[in-house]
Write a protein that holds these residues in place. Structure first.
Motif, PDB file in Angstrom:
ATOM      1  N   LYS A   1      26.134  23.687   5.159  1.00 46.33           N
ATOM      2  CA  LYS A   1      25.068  24.504   4.571  1.00 46.33           C
ATOM      3  C   LYS A   1      24.054  23.656   3.818  1.00 46.33           C
ATOM      4  N   LEU A   2      24.542  22.761   2.980  1.00 49.58           N
ATOM      5  CA  LEU A   2      23.639  21.995   2.118  1.00 49.58           C
ATOM      6  C   LEU A   2      22.871  20.908   2.859  1.00 49.58           C
ATOM      7  N   ARG A   3      23.270  20.578   4.085  1.00 53.20           N
ATOM      8  CA  ARG A   3      22.537  19.544   4.814  1.00 53.20           C
ATOM      9  C   ARG A   3      21.105  19.971   5.144  1.00 53.20           C
ATOM     10  N   ASP A   4      20.824  21.260   5.043  1.00 49.42           N
ATOM     11  CA  ASP A   4      19.456  21.735   5.240  1.00 49.42           C
ATOM     12  C   ASP A   4      18.593  21.514   4.009  1.00 49.42           C
ATOM     13  N   GLU A   5      19.205  21.059   2.915  1.00 53.49           N
ATOM     14  CA  GLU A   5      18.476  20.637   1.730  1.00 53.49           C
ATOM     15  C   GLU A   5      18.496  19.113   1.689  1.00 53.49           C
ATOM     16  N   GLY A   6      17.807  18.519   0.736  1.00 56.18           N
ATOM     17  CA  GLY A   6      17.799  17.063   0.720  1.00 56.18           C
ATOM     18  C   GLY A   6      17.203  16.481  -0.545  1.00 56.18           C
ATOM     19  N   ILE A   7      17.298  15.168  -0.636  1.00 57.09           N
ATOM     20  CA  ILE A   7      16.564  14.388  -1.624  1.00 57.09           C
ATOM     21  C   ILE A   7      15.643  13.459  -0.857  1.00 57.09           C
ATOM     22  N   ILE A   8      14.627  12.921  -1.522  1.00 57.35           N
ATOM     23  CA  ILE A   8      13.690  12.045  -0.818  1.00 57.35           C
ATOM     24  C   ILE A   8      13.287  10.879  -1.709  1.00 57.35           C
ATOM     25  N   TYR A   9      13.416   9.685  -1.169  1.00 58.89           N
ATOM     26  CA  TYR A   9      12.955   8.457  -1.824  1.00 58.89           C
ATOM     27  C   TYR A   9      11.586   8.087  -1.252  1.00 58.89           C
ATOM     28  N   THR A  10      10.703   7.579  -2.100  1.00 55.15           N
ATOM     29  CA  THR A  10       9.377   7.176  -1.634  1.00 55.15           C
ATOM     30  C   THR A  10       8.987   5.816  -2.194  1.00 55.15           C
ATOM     31  N   ALA A  11       8.154   5.101  -1.434  1.00 57.45           N
ATOM     32  CA  ALA A  11       7.514   3.854  -1.868  1.00 57.45           C
ATOM     33  C   ALA A  11       6.334   3.628  -0.932  1.00 57.45           C
ATOM     34  N   HIS A  12       5.170   3.326  -1.466  1.00 52.77           N
ATOM     35  CA  HIS A  12       3.995   3.182  -0.604  1.00 52.77           C
ATOM     36  C   HIS A  12       3.945   1.791   0.030  1.00 52.77           C
ATOM     37  N   HIS A  13       3.516   1.775   1.304  1.00 51.69           N
ATOM     38  CA  HIS A  13       3.496   0.511   2.052  1.00 51.69           C
ATOM     39  C   HIS A  13       2.128  -0.157   2.061  1.00 51.69           C
ATOM     40  N   ASP A  14       1.083   0.532   1.645  1.00 48.11           N
ATOM     41  CA  ASP A  14      -0.262  -0.019   1.742  1.00 48.11           C
ATOM     42  C   ASP A  14      -0.622  -0.857   0.524  1.00 48.11           C
ATOM     43  N   HIS A  15      -1.659  -1.671   0.673  1.00 51.62           N
ATOM     44  CA  HIS A  15      -2.301  -2.321  -0.471  1.00 51.62           C
ATOM     45  C   HIS A  15      -3.810  -2.373  -0.182  1.00 51.62           C
ATOM     46  N   LEU A  16      -4.503  -3.387  -0.612  1.00 55.82           N
ATOM     47  CA  LEU A  16      -5.960  -3.398  -0.576  1.00 55.82           C
ATOM     48  C   LEU A  16      -6.558  -4.181   0.584  1.00 55.82           C
ATOM     49  N   GLY A  17      -5.725  -4.840   1.374  1.00 53.70           N
ATOM     50  CA  GLY A  17      -6.221  -5.534   2.548  1.00 53.70           C
ATOM     51  C   GLY A  17      -6.960  -6.816   2.217  1.00 53.70           C
ATOM     52  N   ILE A  18      -8.018  -7.094   2.949  1.00 58.31           N
ATOM     53  CA  ILE A  18      -8.848  -8.284   2.744  1.00 58.31           C
ATOM     54  C   ILE A  18     -10.095  -7.861   1.974  1.00 58.31           C
ATOM     55  N   GLY A  19     -10.405  -8.581   0.909  1.00 61.81           N
ATOM     56  CA  GLY A  19     -11.523  -8.198   0.064  1.00 61.81           C
ATOM     57  C   GLY A  19     -12.276  -9.390  -0.476  1.00 61.81           C
ATOM     58  N   ARG A  20     -12.810  -9.239  -1.653  1.00 61.64           N
ATOM     59  CA  ARG A  20     -13.613 -10.289  -2.267  1.00 61.64           C
ATOM     60  C   ARG A  20     -12.738 -11.492  -2.608  1.00 61.64           C
ATOM     61  N   PRO A  21     -13.137 -12.698  -2.210  1.00 64.86           N
ATOM     62  CA  PRO A  21     -12.325 -13.885  -2.535  1.00 64.86           C
ATOM     63  C   PRO A  21     -12.262 -14.124  -4.041  1.00 64.86           C
ATOM     64  N   ASP A  22     -11.142 -14.668  -4.483  1.00 66.20           N
ATOM     65  CA  ASP A  22     -11.041 -15.064  -5.882  1.00 66.20           C
ATOM     66  C   ASP A  22     -11.563 -16.496  -6.048  1.00 66.20           C
ATOM     67  N   GLU A  23     -11.361 -17.073  -7.236  1.00 67.93           N
ATOM     68  CA  GLU A  23     -11.906 -18.404  -7.507  1.00 67.93           C
ATOM     69  C   GLU A  23     -11.273 -19.489  -6.632  1.00 67.93           C
ATOM     70  N   ARG A  24     -10.115 -19.174  -6.035  1.00 65.36           N
ATOM     71  CA  ARG A  24      -9.469 -20.132  -5.139  1.00 65.36           C
ATOM     72  C   ARG A  24      -9.950 -19.991  -3.695  1.00 65.36           C
ATOM     73  N   GLY A  25     -10.768 -18.951  -3.457  1.00 73.50           N
ATOM     74  CA  GLY A  25     -11.206 -18.671  -2.102  1.00 73.50           C
ATOM     75  C   GLY A  25     -10.247 -17.783  -1.334  1.00 73.50           C
ATOM     76  N   ASP A  26      -9.241 -17.245  -1.999  1.00 75.11           N
ATOM     77  CA  ASP A  26      -8.240 -16.389  -1.357  1.00 75.11           C
ATOM     78  C   ASP A  26      -8.769 -14.958  -1.311  1.00 75.11           C
ATOM     79  N   ALA A  27      -8.879 -14.393  -0.114  1.00 73.22           N
ATOM     80  CA  ALA A  27      -9.415 -13.039   0.046  1.00 73.22           C
ATOM     81  C   ALA A  27      -8.359 -12.029   0.467  1.00 73.22           C
ATOM     82  N   ILE A  28      -7.096 -12.454   0.599  1.00 74.39           N
ATOM     83  CA  ILE A  28      -6.029 -11.537   1.015  1.00 74.39           C
ATOM     84  C   ILE A  28      -5.328 -11.000  -0.222  1.00 74.39           C
TER      85      ILE A  28
END
Length: 546
Positions: A306-333
C-alpha cells in the motif's frame, strides 16, 4: 545492577534504530563524481548546453548502473523541461536615464553599471517610461505594509531595494527580524512589478542587502538567462535589471535626492512612492534560444503493497553557469564544483546505497537531479507541478545544494524542518549522530527561498535542505565561518569554484548518512508529515492530502 534514569529510558525507547547501511557510504565515490561533473569537459553545465547534457547522461547512467527504475517521461530517466534562453545583446542595447534639460545618465555600461533581461521574451523592446522609487517594492497585508500606496505602476520603471523592510525596536519580528522572507528575494520583486503592469523593475545592489558582491550579479545575470515560455496574456517585464549602488546614487543625486535618505525613509510604513523625474529610455535587444533541458529522475520501489504508492524524494541541481566572462586568470568556465557538483555527488552516492538496501523501505524513494536552478529554480518548479506521484503522496523532500567538503561537523542546518511535523524525528536522528541542529547561521541570506526545496514546499511537500553547520571538527566554528565567507567572496558563481583534490569528503559522507537516516524514518513512518498549523504551506498541503 545499575539503574538508568527514567528520562534515559524514554529516550532509548524513542530512539530510531540505526540503519546498517550508514557504514557503506564511500567518500571516494563522491570525490570521483564531483571531479567529473566539475571538469572542464562539461564546460560549466550551463542549461541547454553540451556540458549539461553530458552531466544528465552521466547521472542517468549511474542511476541505471545501480539498478534503479527510470521515473521520467515515457519510461526514461529524463523529465523534459522546455525553456527559452534569453541573452541581452549589449552591442544593440542602449539604456539611459534621461530628463528634459538635464544631462543624461548613460548610456549605461553593461556589467559595469547594470545587467538586464527582457522577460517579455521579445527580440527587441523600446523603453520610454517614468522612473519611480518604490522603496522595498513590498505589498504584505499581514504586516500592514504597502510600498505602492495607490501608485498606478502600469508602464512605469520601478526602482526598488533588495531585502525586506527592516525590523525595528518597536517591532523586532517585523518581516521575521533578521531572517529574510520571500518578500526580500529578487524573484518576488520582479513578480510584483510584473503583476502591477510595470514596464521595468530595477533592483539596487548592495553587498549587504543582496548577500553577495556585484561580481555575483554580473556573472549570474550578465549572460544567458532561462525562462519558461510565457502563456498568452501573461504579464512580463521588458527590463528586469540590477544596477550598482553607485549608479543608483548618481541617479538619485541628479534627481535631487540622497539614496541613503530615501533608503531610511523606505523603512517606514508611512513611505510613499517617489517619482524621480527621470525616464528610462532606449532599446534592449535580445537573442532568444529555445531549448530543452531535463530533470533526471530515478525510483526505488517501496516494499509495502500500500505505502509503495507514496514516497520521499531527494533533490540536487545539476546545472551551473556554463561559460561566461573570463576572470583575471583568463578562465571562462564556471565549473560549479561546490555549487552543485557536490550535491549531485552526494545524491548519487545516496542512490547507490539506497539501491542496495534490503529490504527496501515501505514507501518508494525518488532521486531527482533537477535542471536550471541557477536560472530561478526552474527545473524544480517544473518537478513540483509535474511530480512522479501526486504531491500529497510525497512524505518529504530532502535537498542538497553546495556542500563545502571541509571535514566532519558538529552541527547541521535543517532550515525549514522546524516548521514541519517531521521535526521531532529530525531531532532524534541528529541527536544519535552527535549533531546539533542550529539555526541558519546566515538568516539574512534567505537561504530557504534560494534552493530547490522551496519549489516543492510551494506545492505542499514538507521540504528542506540538509546543510552542514560551520563548527568543523578540529577547526572550530570561527574557522568554518571564515571558510564560508571566503567561498562566498572568492568562489561563489565564479570560475574559481573548481574541484580541489584536497577537500575532506568526510563531510559529504556525514551529510549523506544524515539524509539517508532522515529518509529512512520518513519512508517507514506510520503517517505522512505535514507543515505545522499556521505555516505558509499548510493550506496547500492539507488540500493535497484529500
Amino acid at each position: 545492577m545499575r539503574r538508568l534514569p527514567l528520562l534515559a529510558l524514554i529516550f532509548i525507547a524513542a530512539a530510531a534504530p540505526i540503519p546498517p547501511a550508514l557504514k557503506t557510504f564511500r567518500a571516494d565515490a563522491m570525490r570521483a563524481h564531483d571531479k567529473f561533473l566539475a571538469s572542464d569537459l562539461l564546460e560549466g553545465r550551463g542549461p541547454g548546453t553540451r556540458g549539461d547534457d553530458l552531466a544528465m547522461q552521466y547521472i542517468a547512467a549511474q542511476f541505471e548502473s545501480y539498478g534503479l527504475e527510470p521515473a521520467g517521461d515515457n519510461g526514461t530517466y529524463y523529465q523534459r523541461v522546455p525553456l527559452l534562453g534569453i541573452t541581452m545583446d549589449a552591442t544593440k542595447t542602449s539604456l539611459s536615464f534621461t530628463k528634459e534639460g538635464a544631462t543624461a545618465i548613460g548610456p549605461l555600461k553593461h556589467r559595469d553599471h547594470f545587467v538586464a533581461t527582457d522577460q517579455s521574451q521579445s527580440p527587441s523592446s523600446t523603453i520610454n517610461s517614468d522612473v519611480v522609487f518604490v522603496g522595498h517594492g513590498v505589498v504584505a497585508p499581514e504586516y500592514r505594509w504597502d510600498d505602492y500606496k495607490g501608485l498606478d505602476a502600469h508602464g512605469k520603471t520601478l526602482v526598488m531595494l533588495v531585502d525586506d523592510p527592516p525590523a525595528n525596536a518597536q517591532e523586532p519580528d517585523l518581516f521575521k527580524g533578521k531572517t529574510r522572507t520571500y518578500y526580500g528575494r529578487w524573484t518576488y520583486k520582479y513578480e510584483i512589478g510584473a503583476a502591477k503592469g510595470a514596464d521595468s523593475v530595477i533592483l539596487i545592489h548592495t553587498n549587504e542587502a543582496a548577500g553577495y558582491p556585484w561580481s555575483v550579479v554580473r556573472n549570474s545575470w550578465g549572460g544567458e538567462t532561462s525562462y519558461v515560455r510565457l502563456t498568452p496574456g501573461q504579464p512580463a517585464l521588458h527590463i528586469a535589471s540590477w544596477i550598482t549602488e553607485k549608479t543608483a546614487a548618481d541617479l538619485f543625486k541628479a534627481a535631487g535626492y540622497e539614496l541613503n535618505a530615501l533608503t531610511q525613509a523606505a523603512a517606514s510604513r508611512d513611505f510613499k512612492p517617489v517619482s524621480l523625474g527621470y525616464k528610462l529610455t532606449g532599446t534592449i535587444a535580445s537573442t532568444i534560444r529555445p531549448f530543452d533541458t531535463a530533470n533526471v529522475i530515478a525510483k526505488l520501489t517501496g516494499s509495502d503493497p500500500k505505502l509503495r504508492d507514496e514516497g520521499i524524494i531527494y533533490t540536487a541541481h545539476h546545472d551551473h553557469l556554463g561559460i561566461g566572462r573570463p576572470d583575471e586568470r583568463g578562465d571562462a568556465i564556471y565549473n560549479g564544483a561546490i555549487d552543485n557538483a557536490s550535491g549531485c555527488a552526494i545524491l548519487l552516492e545516496m542512490a547507490r546505497v539506497w539501491a542496495n538496501t534490503k529490504p527496501a523501505p515501505k514507501r518508494s524513494v525518488y532521486f531527482a537531479s533537477v535542471a536550471a536552478e541557477e536560472q530561478g529554480l526552474l527545473g524544480s518548479a517544473y518537478l513540483g507541478q509535474h511530480p512522479p506521484i501526486p504531491a500529497g503522496r510525497i512524505a518529504l523532500n530532502l535537498n542538497y545544494d553546495a556542500i563545502p567538503e571541509l571535514g566532519r561537523v558538529r552541527d547541521v542546518v535543517l532550515n525549514g524542518a522546524e516548521r514541519t511535523t517531521f521535526y521531532p524525528s529530525a531531532e532524534n536522528v541528529t541527536r544519535q549522530m552527535d549533531l546539533t541542529i542550529v539555526p541558519d547561521p546566515e538568516p539574512e541570506q534567505g537561504h530557504y527561498y534560494r534552493s530547490d526545496h522551496f519549489s516543492l514546499g510551494k506545492v505542499g511537500i514538507p521540504a528542506f535542505s540538509v546543510e552542514p553547520g560551520h563548527d568543523v571538527v578540529g577547526k572550530g566554528k570561527a574557522w568554518g565561518d571564515q571558510m564560508s565567507a571566503d567561498y562566498r567572496e572568492h568562489r561563489y558563481h565564479q570560475p574559481s569554484d573548481e574541484f580541489n583534490p584536497n577537500w575532506d569528503w568526510s563531510e559529504g559522507v556525514q551529510m549523506a548518512q544524515l539524509g539517508y537516516w532522515l529518509g529512512w524514518d520518513a519512508a517507514n513512518a506510520a503517517t505522512l508529515p505535514n507543515w505545522k498549523p499556521g505555516d505558509e504551506f499548510r493550506a496547500v498541503r492539507d488540500r493535497s492530502l484529500h
